[in-house]
Design an enzyme around this catalytic site. Structure first.
Site, PDB file in Angstrom:
ATOM      1  N   GLY B  47       0.862  -1.169   0.000  1.00  0.00           N
ATOM      2  CA  GLY B  47       0.000   0.000   0.000  1.00  0.00           C
ATOM      3  C   GLY B  47       0.898   1.219   0.000  1.00  0.00           C
ATOM      4  CD  GLU B  48       1.824   4.990  -1.855  1.00  0.00           C
ATOM      5  OE1 GLU B  48       2.764   5.610  -1.316  1.00  0.00           O
ATOM      6  OE2 GLU B  48       1.941   4.389  -2.946  1.00  0.00           O
ATOM      7  CB  SER B  49       5.246   3.243   3.617  1.00  0.00           C
ATOM      8  OG  SER B  49       5.866   4.299   2.910  1.00  0.00           O
ATOM      9  CB  CYS B  79       5.576  -3.340  -1.109  1.00  0.00           C
ATOM     10  SG  CYS B  79       5.836  -1.941  -2.196  1.00  0.00           S
ATOM     11  CB  ILE B 133       3.497  -2.346  -7.468  1.00  0.00           C
ATOM     12  CG1 ILE B 133       2.949  -3.672  -7.989  1.00  0.00           C
ATOM     13  CG2 ILE B 133       2.597  -1.174  -7.875  1.00  0.00           C
ATOM     14  CD1 ILE B 133       2.608  -3.695  -9.447  1.00  0.00           C
ATOM     15  NE  ARG B 134       4.218   4.804  -6.665  1.00  0.00           N
ATOM     16  CZ  ARG B 134       4.705   6.044  -6.671  1.00  0.00           C
ATOM     17  NH1 ARG B 134       4.887   6.685  -7.787  1.00  0.00           N
ATOM     18  NH2 ARG B 134       4.973   6.665  -5.564  1.00  0.00           N
ATOM     19  CG  HIS B 169       3.354  -6.352  -3.983  1.00  0.00           C
ATOM     20  ND1 HIS B 169       2.821  -5.821  -2.829  1.00  0.00           N
ATOM     21  CD2 HIS B 169       3.905  -5.312  -4.650  1.00  0.00           C
ATOM     22  CE1 HIS B 169       3.034  -4.521  -2.796  1.00  0.00           C
ATOM     23  NE2 HIS B 169       3.693  -4.178  -3.890  1.00  0.00           N
ATOM     24  CD  GLU B 171       1.074  -8.724  -1.513  1.00  0.00           C
ATOM     25  OE1 GLU B 171       2.125  -9.388  -1.370  1.00  0.00           O
ATOM     26  OE2 GLU B 171       1.047  -7.486  -1.533  1.00  0.00           O
TER      27      GLU B 171
END
Lengths: 291, 202
Positions: B47-49, B79, B133-134, B169, B171
């Site tokens: 997600g976004e940390s 991530c 992803i990014r 990831h 998952e």
């Protein structure tokens, strides 16, 4: 576009889930949004409420302004291009935008064709009022969908209508006999395999956010309870009395969208909400653009 | 066995799906009261940390989870989760749990155009699919950290005591072997008392 790239683009949307994407017009606003917990920002010159007020043709933002925002924050940066304006989309790809919103908020550049999004490496999000629109955009290569709502009004009624419409159409397809799916595909004007996916999975093949008219933590939680996987907030934040506090409250409300006690306390002392325009008072229905 | 998935933002449902495929019960941690339930391991999802770190603090969950990790409860981070565990961030002034003695570079492969998919060897597991992803990568590790995988000379997966962390990831792909490894770590933790993290790092 390689299958692999489309997969990666859908997966970026998965990472944004449970989050709030906020419209910002300056690097300073972008920083406020990031600090308030935005999971991405949408860089644009004027927020929808101002586009509505100013009238005239509204276009893609100045790339320099978008780059300024890319430099200001570490979260993904999105930007809007006009419906059908594939050159604006090429420019946004050239400056390595993280997501393009082919958006009805801007003046459409093409009244027949949407952008062939399969030709791009960067991902696209598109608005939809119903399942047919959503699946047509996905067929064109969109890797994320949002409700259209009615941007810049502070009135959530249309986002609610679009989300409910999509949910009920999905439920209908899920309950259909398999031999009925062919006719459904014909009626929705979409390929059979997308209808079959919805039939089997009971959901869109991409992430689905709510957008358009969200102004309060309760609005955001309403959209989440109706099944949105995250929320876009446009004019609702920086047109309000205390953007920082409101933004942060909306972020928390999206995480705990069923916790009424928490959302009630988050809703205290937020200052003035954006001035809304009721549906009947709107002269320009942006959601009618691009079907 | 019950595993608690931090569910404040991001791709937590995907983590739950993978764990459920392995027959593990999952609960979601969204607010402080959720931490009162019994569980045997923690997942920090993608997600976004910045968002997750902020929400964990605002929702008053940060200190309890921090303490549980320090006391040796197994944790699996992907991530954004890796960023939350990192002792140090190379290109960010923010810091979070700091229980994993590594230095992490955020958005190390650039923007979305730099996102990629590959297959690479993970120590003790074999070749597995990896989706970035990014993504961040690990630029430095303490000598006690076990490096599990590298991609083009950058470290992308590590294990340190009961912390399993990676910049990609698992998952998002069908392969459940990484999750299986974590489940085994949780089983081992349940069957023996584990030494807590003795020193403070970072």
């Amino acid at each position: 576009m390689a299958e692999n790239r489309y997969g990666l683009n859908k997966q970026l949307a998965q990472m944004l889930k449970g989050g709030v994407i906020m419209d910002v017009t300056t690097p300073e606003q972008a920083k406020i949004a990031e600090e308030a917990g935005a999971s991405a920002v949408m860089a644009l010159e004027r927020i929808p409420a101002d586009i509505r007020a100013a009238g005239g043709v509204s276009r893609m933002s100045d790339p320099k302004m978008i780059k300024g925002i890319q430099e200001a924050v570490s979260i993904p940066v999105m930007a809007k291009c006009r419906i059908g304006h594939f050159v604006e989309a090429q420019l946004l790809e050239a400056i390595e935008i993280d997501y393009i919103d082919e958006s009805e908020v801007l003046s459409p550049a093409d009244d027949v064709y949407h952008i062939d999004k399969t030709k791009f490496k960067v991902p696209f999000v598109c608005g939809a009022r119903d399942l047919g629109e959503a699946l047509r955009r996905i067929n064109e290569g969109a890797s994320m969908i949002r409700t259209k709502g009615e941007p810049g009004t502070g009135d959530v009624v249309q986002a609610v209508r679009h989300m409910r419409m999509m949910n009920s159409e999905i439920a209908k397809i899920t309950a259909m006999r398999e031999d009925e799916l062919f006719q459904e595909a014909k009626e929705l004007q979409v390929p059979y395999d997308l209808v079959q996916y919805v039939h089997e999975n009971g959901k869109l093949p991409v992430v689905n956010f709510a957008a358009g008219g969200v102004a309060t933590p309760a609005d955001a939680a309403l959209m989440m309870q109706l099944g949105a996987e995250g929320v876009f907030v446009g004019s609702g934040i920086f047109k309000s009395g205390n953007p920082k506090k409101r933004a942060s409250a909306i972020v928390q409300a999206v995480t705990n969208y069923t916790d009424a006690k928490l959302i009630a306390s988050l809703s205290e002392d937020l200052g003035e909400a954006m001035v809304g325009i009721n549906e009947q008072e709107i002269e320009l229905l942006m959601a009618e653009r691009g079907k | 066995m019950t595993i608690a998935v931090v569910a404040v933002q991001g791709a937590f449902i995907e983590q739950e799906q993978r764990l459920q495929e392995l027959g593990v019960d999952c609960i979601e941690l969204r607010k402080k009261e959720d931490l009162e339930q019994p569980y045997d391991g923690i997942v920090l999802p993608g997600g976004e940390s910045t968002v997750q770190g902020k929400l964990l603090k605002e929702l008053d969950m940060f200190d309890t989870i921090h303490k549980q990790i320090q006391e040796g409860m197994p944790v699996f981070a992907t991530c954004a989760g890796l960023i939350l565990l990192a002792g140090e961030l190379e290109n960010d002034t923010r810091s979070y749990f700091k229980t994993l003695p590594v230095t992490v570079r955020r958005n190390a492969y650039g923007r979305q155009l730099g996102s990629f998919h590959t297959e690479q060897e993970v120590k003790g597991i074999g070749v597995i699919p990896m989706t970035f992803i990014r993504a961040p990568y690990i630029s430095k590790v303490d000598s006690k950290v076990e490096v599990l995988a590298t991609v083009e000379e950058h470290i992308v997966a590590v294990k340190y005591k009961n912390q399993l962390a990676m910049s990609f990831h698992p998952e998002l792909d069908e392969d459940v072997r990484i999750h299986q490894k974590f489940v085994e770590m949780v089983k081992a933790y349940n069957s023996q008392s584990f030494e807590p993290l003795d020193e403070k790092i970072g």
